[in-house]
Design a protein around this motif. Structure first.
Motif, mmCIF file in Angstrom:
data_model
loop_
_atom_site.group_PDB
_atom_site.id
_atom_site.type_symbol
_atom_site.label_atom_id
_atom_site.label_comp_id
_atom_site.label_asym_id
_atom_site.label_seq_id
_atom_site.Cartn_x
_atom_site.Cartn_y
_atom_site.Cartn_z
ATOM 1 N N TYR A 177 0.819 -1.209 0.000
ATOM 2 C CA TYR A 177 0.000 0.000 0.000
ATOM 3 C C TYR A 177 0.857 1.265 0.000
ATOM 4 C CZ TYR A 177 -4.542 -2.223 0.472
ATOM 5 O OH TYR A 177 -5.686 -2.931 0.215
ATOM 6 N N GLY A 208 -4.152 -6.018 9.836
ATOM 7 C CA GLY A 208 -5.334 -6.146 8.993
ATOM 8 C C GLY A 208 -5.157 -7.224 7.949
ATOM 9 N N ARG A 224 -14.527 -5.764 7.550
ATOM 10 C CA ARG A 224 -14.620 -4.666 6.581
ATOM 11 C C ARG A 224 -14.568 -3.300 7.269
ATOM 12 N NH1 ARG A 224 -19.810 -7.043 3.336
ATOM 13 N NH2 ARG A 224 -18.745 -8.550 1.982
ATOM 14 N N ASP A 225 -15.174 -3.205 8.435
ATOM 15 C CA ASP A 225 -15.275 -1.913 9.119
ATOM 16 C C ASP A 225 -14.022 -1.550 9.908
ATOM 17 O OD1 ASP A 225 -17.826 -1.658 8.135
ATOM 18 O OD2 ASP A 225 -18.824 -2.322 9.977
ATOM 19 N N HIS A 226 -13.302 -2.547 10.430
ATOM 20 C CA HIS A 226 -12.250 -2.238 11.400
ATOM 21 C C HIS A 226 -10.887 -2.864 11.130
ATOM 22 C CE1 HIS A 226 -15.320 -0.505 14.008
ATOM 23 N NE2 HIS A 226 -16.021 -1.616 13.899
ATOM 24 N N THR A 228 -9.192 -4.016 7.964
ATOM 25 C CA THR A 228 -8.650 -4.230 6.629
ATOM 26 C C THR A 228 -7.169 -3.853 6.593
ATOM 27 O OG1 THR A 228 -9.193 -2.017 5.843
ATOM 28 C CG2 THR A 228 -10.881 -3.731 5.576
ATOM 29 N N GLU A 241 -5.775 -2.175 4.240
ATOM 30 C CA GLU A 241 -5.674 -0.785 3.808
ATOM 31 C C GLU A 241 -5.802 0.164 4.996
ATOM 32 O OE1 GLU A 241 -7.689 2.378 0.636
ATOM 33 O OE2 GLU A 241 -8.488 0.345 0.831
ATOM 34 N N ARG A 242 -6.718 -0.115 5.900
ATOM 35 C CA ARG A 242 -6.876 0.712 7.093
ATOM 36 C C ARG A 242 -5.605 0.677 7.941
ATOM 37 N NH1 ARG A 242 -11.409 2.251 10.525
ATOM 38 N NH2 ARG A 242 -10.773 2.363 12.712
ATOM 39 N N ARG A 275 -2.910 2.751 6.204
ATOM 40 C CA ARG A 275 -3.178 4.184 6.293
ATOM 41 C C ARG A 275 -2.832 4.719 7.689
ATOM 42 N NH1 ARG A 275 -3.211 7.383 2.261
ATOM 43 N NH2 ARG A 275 -4.934 6.334 1.160
ATOM 44 N N GLN A 276 -3.119 3.948 8.715
ATOM 45 C CA GLN A 276 -2.804 4.379 10.076
ATOM 46 C C GLN A 276 -1.294 4.414 10.313
ATOM 47 O OE1 GLN A 276 -5.165 1.630 12.427
ATOM 48 N NE2 GLN A 276 -6.849 3.084 12.561
#
Length: 340
Positions: free
Chosen positions: A7, A142, A316-318, A320, A322-323, A326-327
């Protein structure tokens, strides 16, 4: 680590991966177009790479160096002032208590700028071990949900129900408690199949216990499994009976595959599984509690369907990849902004 690099590269960052030149990480880095630099660390006291790494940091003008293993954490002590403005980040994944000695306090409080914990449980252990709270940032690991999207939610009507687990066959993973629960379920007349994926030092001991409990017809040992989505498609319920667990990526993969999870109430597992919604949490090392949880799922077929759907939505909400990436990226920028 490979997911994070993928990513970051996609978002325009220049990345180099320092790793063993003949290891799997180097091959995975090549697949995603990330430059792999050779680094061999034999143990925590191996100082030979320190000087070449310091030289590399200066030559490449890195902004951030992110250490991902315990051995790499130790290397950060010996890098000195490799480059002005450089930020050093370490990720802590294991949920073992820290030694309250001067070395760990010096390492995490003085020689790095940030410590990423992959669960709140690990963050608490770091703080208990003397790491300053302001140094710690919780960023969950994730998974990429995409490979699991094609898997349909189990109907709950399968007969026999297939229960699976995936992980290294080591004592801390608690596989023997699953086998003991399987023995109980057999005595109760439940027709259940078990698929155990993974390899490790406990393999022969677990096979012997399987024979001792007369479970040869019910239990299948698969060894190492590379195709995780295919494995998860072959089971109805996922079990992780660990005695210790920093987070449990296999649980996230099972949830992404819409499989209900029965897991030990330890470490980061209690942060992944919403008890009663996406799965069931049981006391670690208690086969009777694990047995009862599995009986509940087998008896209430709709729970298998509903918990599977809930788990997929929760990932999906918490949780992934990608999440997570990004963090990490946001944290890098935050540290660099503080430096400026």
């Amino acid at each position: 680590m490979v997911g994070l690099l993928s990513y970051l590269s996609r978002w325009g960052h220049a990345n180099h991966l320092l790793c063993h030149p003949e290891g799997p990480l180097a091959r995975e880095a090549e697949k995603i177009g990330v430059t792999a630099r050779p680094l061999v660390l034999r143990n925590d006291l191996d100082l030979r790479p320190a000087l070449p790494v310091r030289r590399l940091i200066r030559d490449e003008a890195y902004d951030v160096v992110h250490f991902h293993t315990k051995r790499a954490h130790a290397l950060s002590v010996w890098l000195g002032r490799a480059r002005r403005g450089l930020k050093r980040v370490v990720t802590r994944r294991m949920d073992y208590p820290m030694r309250r000695g001067w070395y760990d306090r010096y390492l995490y409080n003085r020689r790095v700028d940030g410590v990423i914990a992959i669960s709140h449980q690990i963050a608490e252990l770091l703080a208990d071990g003397g790491v300053k709270q302001e140094k710690i940032r919780v960023i969950y690991s994730g998974v990429d949900p995409e490979p699991f999207q094609a898997l349909t939610t189990p109907s709950g009507d399968a007969s026999p129900v297939v229960i699976g687990t995936l992980g290294v066959l080591e004592e801390r993973k608690g596989h023997r408690f699953l086998l003991e629960a399987a023995s109980h379920l057999k005595r109760y007349g439940q027709k259940v199949k078990y698929r155990i994926a993974g390899d490790g030092s406990q393999k022969e001991r677990l096979k012997e216990l399987t024979r001792k409990l007369d479970l040869q017809e019910q239990v299948e040992f698969l060894g190492f499994v590379a195709d995780v989505p295919s494995f998860l498609s072959s089971i109805d319920v996922f079990v992780m009976p660990s005695l210790f667990e920093g987070l449990g990526v296999a649980v996230l993969e099972a949830m992404a595959a819409a499989r209900p999870v029965v897991a030990s109430d330890v470490g980061g597992l209690r942060e992944l599984v919403a008890d009663g919604e996406s799965g069931l949490l049981v006391p670690p090392g208690v086969a009777s509690s694990l047995t009862q949880a599995l009986l509940n799922l087998i008896a209430e077929k709709n729970l298998i369907r509903e918990m599977g759907k809930s788990g997929r939505e929760r990932v999906r909400d918490h949780f992934t990849m990608e999440r997570m990436a990004r963090q990490n990226e946001d944290y890098y920028y935050e540290l660099l902004q503080d430096a400026r």
